[in-house]
Structures are given as structure tokens and as C-alpha cells.
Design an enzyme around this catalytic site. Structure first.
Site, PDB file in Angstrom:
ATOM      1  N   THR A 252      -4.206  -2.544  -8.625  1.00  0.00           N
ATOM      2  CA  THR A 252      -4.174  -3.929  -8.163  1.00  0.00           C
ATOM      3  C   THR A 252      -5.169  -4.117  -7.025  1.00  0.00           C
ATOM      4  O   THR A 252      -5.193  -3.345  -6.074  1.00  0.00           O
ATOM      5  CB  THR A 252      -2.756  -4.293  -7.671  1.00  0.00           C
ATOM      6  OG1 THR A 252      -1.855  -4.142  -8.762  1.00  0.00           O
ATOM      7  CG2 THR A 252      -2.685  -5.718  -7.150  1.00  0.00           C
ATOM      8  N   CYS A 340     -11.835  14.130  10.565  1.00  0.00           N
ATOM      9  CA  CYS A 340     -11.306  14.597   9.284  1.00  0.00           C
ATOM     10  C   CYS A 340     -11.025  16.088   9.304  1.00  0.00           C
ATOM     11  O   CYS A 340     -10.369  16.623   8.428  1.00  0.00           O
ATOM     12  CB  CYS A 340     -12.267  14.267   8.153  1.00  0.00           C
ATOM     13  SG  CYS A 340     -12.576  12.511   8.074  1.00  0.00           S
TER      14      CYS A 340
END
Lengths: 406, 406
Positions: A252, A340
Site C-alpha cells: 500500500t 548503521c
């Protein structure tokens, strides 16, 4: 060291890790949560309105990138865009070649993609960089073969801030393709996550085939990124099961985040020249003062071809993590390199690639400036940081001595 | 037909496509855009606070699912979670088997994952369903082999609302594993995107190994989902390049959306029993009135083992798209089935799997009820829809007659 008074205000100098969402961006997003919330793939009126909002966002982004709206693919992050570029091209063109080239200082999202591909039988070449982090064009060209399907070189490095000569590289690859029977391959991808907001993202001018941009580094929301992909290039999707994004990324449509990213990119592009100039000045001031006041400290990366917001220094014999935690007590938020892999204690692959010795690499700290950064902030850091560095060096020297005595 | 007065208010009956974000959920998310925006992987104070907010969200979700927090993986959507479950398990356990079983009425996110896997050499079996959409347990068990690594059956169907006997299925698979030398494989995954908010998500009680839940169907933000994965199960990530989510899903943690999803799931779980009861009553009233007033109309799916918010009917010889657009003129927003394939005009694979004839399948419409739906809304639809169906049937009959004359 008491931090009660000192840390009343937090000085965030980790804009390269992530940026706050611009209030104007948040305002643009808000209607799409609880009011205009329809599924953009639905056929009814509110679904079609949602679809139109996404089309508008796509066009706005395409305008900044100087490309066609259908060349923009919305993803869930810069990481996903990098993955989609590398995995998507390599797998889609597998029948035409099994060779990939990346630079030695790519983000892990690119590096790990190539490791996945290696397990699938692909061959990966690593293009070396100079000690300032700049890519060596000639050695990269020498790595090209008629099996190479994709070359990926980041626009600007997230740790040391070095800006790569993307346009020059793209031209050189085009020349090579011409000279080798007008080949279609390889395609050229650049990860522009850190460059966005500072450098031109005009894909035609740059001469690239694919480009990754992330929203969360340009004062947009986290959880959305884009991949620019030139028309007619094949791409194998990595997330499947719906017809969204021209069948290239199922799920979506994340309307609020998509609208937010478009707004953020518009603002970032408009303020780019002014903000780059302002931050470059602050950066240069910050760098010269730091190097002058912290003994043995060195700057990593190219001093000139450098992101306007990046200050990355190394101090031998002390631990970046210790600096970071000490600064944190004084309300100064920085980073040892990439968020990260903040909890990965191995020396950064970027610092190793530029030939940094482990003793310097471990003592690295990155300050990344942003819209909220002022000269007052920098002066505060310049007051706090050098004594911390001195103290840590003294402790380190003492520890070395104690060890020697045993 | 004039729609000026009629469509003043929109009656949204497409909650299965997506739900609005609950105002309380949005409120919980807001601080994480512009104030507490740090990268949750950063080591400084604000980064650690962001990390803690994510840990809290993970624990809150684990409490609803009755599992350990580290068994929750945050992803970018229900689609991505489905992909990660299927691709992740199949690829990680490749050396132990190359066989996958899914039901005939899975969401495309599952179906397309298996198509990808088929191209990688995996074998896929499709377990049949009865005409009410319920899975046939015995035939599924007969498909199990010592090469089967994953079985995926959705908890409740997104189109026709049929609820599957997940607990019974899980038990039967456990029995089969015991009877076959206490095998570790296959693992059992269920896509609970439509079930969440109505049915129990207690993974221990259900006896499942993996479960997908989506935020955007439970009044949470779009762009975030979770995959529950039992401890010690291996999983090959599909998005790589960072150590987030225990190395299983790379990319900066989407803190605002993660906090929002946790809040949405808490609210949905708390209101589950009351809301299910309320909507089941409305649903049953709606269904009986529709079937009584629209000639030849039939209900698809099981009438009892059915999602409290699902009304899916077929009317022969007319087009679902025509119904949808006519209703839309009167401010009634519904769907022909899945929003993910709204613009795909082929008859739905779900309706084909339950043995629906094309003439009925094409004339299908789904009303999905939600928190905002009232009896007044349903009565309005009951006033508007039957005449529309009658008019469309008349046009269709006329067209058939005209064609016959030629």
C-alpha cells in the site's frame, strides 16, 4: 566533570545519521493520516484523490531530479533503494553478465547487496579510492568487462564526507560503452543519500542511470526513499505482491510519507545553495580550530571536495566511543561514523579503504552539521572537546605506561 | 440520478483496504518527527532514547501477541512481512527442502513470493479451499513432504472475509511433524493482516511459527508492519545493509511509525471484543437486507466463520466496477475486492478458487465496515444500492437483447 549546567541544551551534530522532520513537511503530511487516508489503489473518489496526491509528489520529485515522473520509484528507505538498484539490475540482466563494480567506501546497503549477489554466483570488483576517499577513475575503468551490468559509486561518503566526481565517472563509463561496440551495459548507480540537500540531483546533468535518495537525511520523515531509474531499464523487484510503483515495489502506497518526502526535497533543493554556503563556512572554521587545538588530530577525507556539513577527525590512541560518550555528557551529540553500524566495534571499512591505520581509525569522530547548527554551537564544542581529547589521551598514555611496567 | 445532495457525506466502507490513523495513535507518533527524531542506532543520549522508544513498542506488541519482544521484526508493510516470511524461510532452509505450500486464496504478497521462489527452483503446492473459502485440512496435510519448509495460510481472507481454522491447522501440522520423526520442518506462517483487530493474535495459543500483521489495517499509520518469527528460526533477510532488527531488516528504524503501530495494536486489541460484536450485528443486518432486496444476489464466503466487518456479494451479469462507480456518485466508497489489484480487470483468484463462475465473479462488491460505520450509514446504502443494482441489471439485459437482435 559535572554536566548538570553544561548539558541544559543538546547540541545535535549528527545530521548525517538523521535529520528532524521540517515542521512544514510535517504539516504537509498531517492530512494524510486521519483525513485523506484512503488506499491510493482504490477506485473510489477518496482513493483516486490519494492517487493524485502521490502523482503530484512524484512530479515534484521528478522536477528536482530533472527526470520523468515515471522514472521515480517510491521505496521504504535509502537502504531499500540501494538494494533495489543493485539486486534489481544484477538479477534482471543476469543473462547478459554476472559482474558488478562498487567503490571501496560504499554504504553497507550497497556492500551487503553485493555480498548477497556473490552468494548467487555474481562476481564483485571493488574500485579503490585515494587516501582522501576520492575514487580513482582509471582503475575503475580497467575493472569494466563485457560482463559488467552495474557500477555503483556513492555521490558523497556518509562517514568522511568526500564528494565523488560522479559526472566525470558517468562520462568515462559512457565513453567506454561507446568504445566497446555501443554497449547498453553497464548501468551506473549512485547513492545520493548524503549529497541530497547540498549537491545537484539533476540526473541528466550527472549522466547517471539510477540514483538513491533518502527522505530522512533531508528533513523529511523516516521510512521513505526513492530510486530514480531511467526509463526502459529492467529491474527485478525485491518486494512483490501488488501492482504499485509500476509493479516494481509492492505494498500500500505510504501516502503521508511520500507527500512528506516530496515536500522535504523541494525545500532542500530551494535552500541548497544558501545552506551549503553557510555550513561550508562553519565547517571550515570548525575544522581549522579543531586541528589547531587537538594535538596529533587529523582530518579524514578531502578538505575541498567535501560535504558542507561534514567534519570527521581522528585522534591517535583514544577510542571514538569514549569521546562520543564524554561529549554526550556535555549535551553534544556526535557519531563515530555511520549510525548503521554504531555498535559494531570493528574499524570502519571506509577508514581502512583510505589507508587509515587502526590506531587513528579507532579514535575517529564525526560531527555532521545541519539547519539548526550555529556558530555559538560550534564555539561551545570547541570549548568542551579539546580538554576531553587531552584527558582521554592522558588516560591512554597512562594505561600504556602501566601495561609497559607489568 | 443527482448526487449533489446525496453525496454531501462520504460513507467509507473500504476499511479492509486501509483504515484512517486513530487520532490517539497520531498523537503518540507526533513527538518522533520533529522533536525526538534521532537515529535509534546512534550511541548518544537522544539516539538511546529513540532506541528505548522502539524497545517499548516492541514489548507492547509482544504483549498482545504473547511472545518475546525479540520475536518481533519491524518491516515496512504487511506485504514486506509476507515476503520476508516466505522468501526468508524458503531461502534459509533451502538445503533442507525446496517445497512450499500455500492456500489457494492467499494475498498476492504471498502468492507472488512463491512465484519468485519458483523461478529460483522451488516447488509450490496450492492447498484447495471449499466453496465457502475455508481451507480443507486433510488435503493440505496430504501435500506435506519431507521437503516442505514452509506452509502459509492466511488467518482471514481480505476479499471474502472467511476465517481459517489456524489453530486446528497448526495442531495438525504439529501432529504430522511428530509422526514423521519429530521433524523441525515445515514452519507455519499466517498472514493476519485482516484478522488483527477482530481475532486473537496470541501466537502461542494459535501454535504458529510466523505471523504477519500490518499497521494500516488497524487504524495505525501506513508504512510499517511486523513479522513475528519464533526464536531460533533462521531467516534470510530481503533488505540488507545494516544491523537493525537483529540483522534481519536493514534501514534506519522508522521510529514514529513503529511507535504508532504499537499504539494502534494496543487500542485494537483492547476494543477487539466489543467492536467485533458491534460490527457482526451490523454486518448480519446488512447482509440479510441486501440479499433480500437485490434479486439473484449471493453472499461469498462463510456466513458464520467470517470477519465481523466483511460483506462481499455477487450479482450476475453486471460489472462490479460499474456498481462501485455508481455508489461512489452517492458518496458510498466500497471495493470490488482487493485494492492491491483494483485496476486488474481479471476475475479475482479468490473467487475463482471458491468455484465462483465468471458471470458472478465480475459482479462482485465488497463492503468492509469499520469503527466509523453506523446503522444510519448501512440504512443509507440499503436505500441507494438496490435501485442501482436493478438499473445496472436492466441495462445489462437490454444490451444482451440488442446483441441478440443483430
Amino acid at each position: 566533570m559535572s554536566n548538570t549546567a553544561e548539558s541544559a541544551k543538546t547540541i545535535y551534530l549528527d545530521y548525517a545519521a538523521t535529520t528532524p522532520t521540517d515542521p512544514g513537511v510535517l504539516k504537509a503530511m498531517l492530512p494524510y493520516f486521519s483525513s485523506d487516508y484512503s488506499n491510493a489503489s482504490s477506485m473510489h473518489s477518496s482513493g483516486r484523490r490519494a492517487g493524485q496526491a502521490i502523482s503530484q509528489a512524484r512530479s515534484d520529485i521528478a522536477a528536482v531530479l530533472n527526470c520523468a515522473p515515471q522514472e521515480i520509484i517510491f521505496t521504504g528507505s535509502g537502504t531499500e533503494s540501494d538494494n533495489l538498484a543493485l539486486l534489481g539490475i544484477a538479477r534482471a540482466y543476469r543473462s547478459q553478465g554476472d559482474h558488478i563494480i562498487i567503490s571501496a567506501i560504499e554504504h553497507k546497503a550497497v556492500m551487503e547487496s553485493t555480498k548477497l549477489l556473490e552468494r548467487e554466483g555474481f562476481k564483485v570488483s571493488i574500485a579503490p579510492v585515494r587516501t582522501d576517499g576520492c575514487i580513482k577513475v582509471e582503475p575503475l575503468l580497467e575493472l569494466l568487462t563485457n560482463k559488467t551490468t552495474i557500477v555503483s559509486v556513492m555521490y558523497a561518503n556518509n562517514e568522511i564526507g568526500t564528494i565523488q566526481p560522479i559526472q566525470e565517472l558517468a562520462l568515462a563509463i559512457q565513453e567506454w560503452k561507446k568504445d566497446n561496440g555501443n554497449r547498453e551495459l553497464p548501468f551506473f548507480h549512485t547513492d545520493a543519500c548524503q549529497a541530497a540537500g547540498f549537491l545537484s540531483l539533476d540526473v541528466r546533468e550527472l549522466g547517471i542511470d539510477l540514483m538513491t535518495v533518502n527522505s530522512s537525511k533531508i528533513y523529511g520523515p523516516k521510512g521513505v526513499g526513492i530510486l530514480f531509474k531511467k526509463k526502459n531499464l529492467k529491474l527485478q523487484p525485491i518486494i512483490v505482491g501488488g501492482e504499485q510503483e509500476s509493479n516494481l515495489r509492492a505494498g500500500t502506497e505510504n501516502i503521508a510519507l511520500i507527500v512528506g518526502m516530496a515536500e522535504a526535497l523541494k525545500i532542500a533543493d530551494e535552500s541548497r545553495h544558501k545552506e551549503s554556503k553557510r555550513l561550508s563556512g562553519l565547517r571550515d572554521y570548525f575544522i581549522s580550530k579543531l586541528l589547531a587545538t587537538i594535538p596529533l588530530s587529523i582530518l579524514n577525507g578531502n578538505r575541498v571536495s567535501r560535504l558542507p556539513n561534514n567534519v570527521h577527525i581522528s585522534i591517535p590512541h583514544i577510542e571514538g566511543e569514549s569521546i562520543l560518550l564524554m561529549l554526550d555528557k556535555f549535551g553534544i551529540e556526535a557519531s563515530t561514523g555511520s549510525a548503521c553500524s554504531a555498535y559494531d566495534l570493528r574499524p570502519s571499512h571506509v577508514l581502512m579503504a583510505i589507508g587509515q591505520t587502526p590506531e587513528f581509525a579507532h579514535g575517529s569522530i564525526r560531527f555532521s552539521l545541519g539547519r539548526g547548527t550555529t556558530k555559538v554551537d560550534i564555539d561551545y564544542v570547541l570549548k568542551i572537546f579539546p580538554p576531553i581529547a587531552q584527558r582521554l589521551s592522558a588516560i591512554s598514555a597512562l594505561t600504556v605506561k602501566t601495561h609497559e611496567k607489568k
